[in-house]
Design an enzyme around this catalytic site. Structure first.
Site, PDB file in Angstrom:
ATOM      1  N   ARG A  79     -15.438  -4.407  21.647  1.00  0.00           N
ATOM      2  CA  ARG A  79     -14.394  -3.955  20.725  1.00  0.00           C
ATOM      3  C   ARG A  79     -14.997  -3.485  19.414  1.00  0.00           C
ATOM      4  NH1 ARG A  79      -9.406  -7.915  19.158  1.00  0.00           N
ATOM      5  NH2 ARG A  79     -10.972  -8.830  17.803  1.00  0.00           N
ATOM      6  N   ARG A 104     -15.315 -16.968  16.380  1.00  0.00           N
ATOM      7  CA  ARG A 104     -14.214 -16.745  17.322  1.00  0.00           C
ATOM      8  C   ARG A 104     -14.475 -17.445  18.657  1.00  0.00           C
ATOM      9  NH1 ARG A 104     -10.513 -12.509  15.605  1.00  0.00           N
ATOM     10  NH2 ARG A 104     -11.367 -11.658  13.692  1.00  0.00           N
ATOM     11  N   ARG A 111       0.867  -1.190   0.000  1.00  0.00           N
ATOM     12  CA  ARG A 111       0.000   0.000   0.000  1.00  0.00           C
ATOM     13  C   ARG A 111       0.900   1.236   0.000  1.00  0.00           C
ATOM     14  NH1 ARG A 111      -3.347  -2.753   4.615  1.00  0.00           N
ATOM     15  NH2 ARG A 111      -4.640  -4.128   3.358  1.00  0.00           N
TER      16      ARG A 111
END
Ligand code: ATP
Length: 226
Positions: free
Chosen positions: A157, A168, A64
């Site tokens: 979060r 998860r 990038r």
């Protein structure tokens, strides 16, 4: 004066025992996603900026703007990386959005050669792969107080969809089983209260790497090797 065998010197230090050839042993931090590894590692780097370092990963994705080869990543291509994987040059690899990512043994050794502790934030699969190499790191498992608390933190979060959250949590259950099995890790730390957890991790590291710190005049911690 008697001539001492090289093995004698090697036993003097614990964490730095292979420093003669390679540098300090790496530090692996592992634990279910959302347990607080990044938070703890950030604290560690903030407090001891000259002691710890991440290795530079390889990736097949395009750089990038602003990313430099060898600094942010080792940019490579699929064929080359797959060949290196076959040669056993990687300690762990993963695929995201069709691109390969991985940590090479050499990248870890480069950090060791600088005399710094290479910190590896990896999952259980990565731990299993590392155990098959001769890297010989210290293994720390960070576990959440409970699955319910882990779910709460992941939700807070704000990085997960309902689907990725479920994924998860289900991975977390099996990771906890492996993490808590005696012998798999050098230390298992429960991340309940962050301050307390950091203190435990910090004490483990100071003792393990045979380091001590003292408060200087500016109250900045400084490391000394014993
Ligand atoms: N002891 C703690 N008590 C409450 N919240 C915490 C505690 N430790 C970390 N957190 C919070 O939990 C969330 C997850 O922490 P973090 O991102 O450090 O986890 P991680 O293990 O690095 O996750 P991943 O593997 O997905 O990157 C963050 O929002 C963080 O601020």
């Amino acid at each position: 004066m008697p001539i001492l065998p090289i093995q004698w010197f090697r036993t003097i230090k614990i964490g730095y025992s292979n420093m003669i050839h390679k540098g300090p042993r790496p530090l692996v931090l592992c634990g279910p996603s959302g347990t607080g590894k990044s938070t703890l590692i950030k604290r560690l780097f903030d407090e001891f900026p000259d002691t710890f370092k991440f290795s530079v990963s390889h990736t097949t994705r395009m750089p990038r703007p602003g990313e430099e080869d060898g600094t942010h990543y080792h940019f490579t291509d699929k064929e080359k990386m797959q060949q290196q994987m076959k040669n056993g040059e990687f300690i762990e690899t993963a695929t995201f959005s069709g691109n390969l990512y991985g940590t090479s043994k050499r990248a870890v050794e480069e950090v060791q050669r600088l005399g710094k502790v290479c910190v590896l934030d990896i999952d259980i699969q990565g731990v299993k792969q590392i155990k098959r190499t001769d890297l010989n790191p210290f293994y720390v498992f960070v576990k959440p107080p409970s699955i319910e608390e882990l779910e709460r933190r992941l939700k807070a979060r704000n990085t997960e969809t309902e689907e990725s959250l479920e994924r998860r949590l289900s991975i977390a259950r099996s990771e906890l089983e492996y993490g808590e099995t005696p012998g798999n890790f050098d230390v298992v730390i429960e991340n309940d209260e962050l301050e307390k957890t950091y203190e435990i991790l910090r004490n483990f590291i100071l003792a393990t790497y045979n380091l001590r710190c003292s408060t200087g005049e500016s109250s900045v911690f400084r490391f000394f090797r014993r």
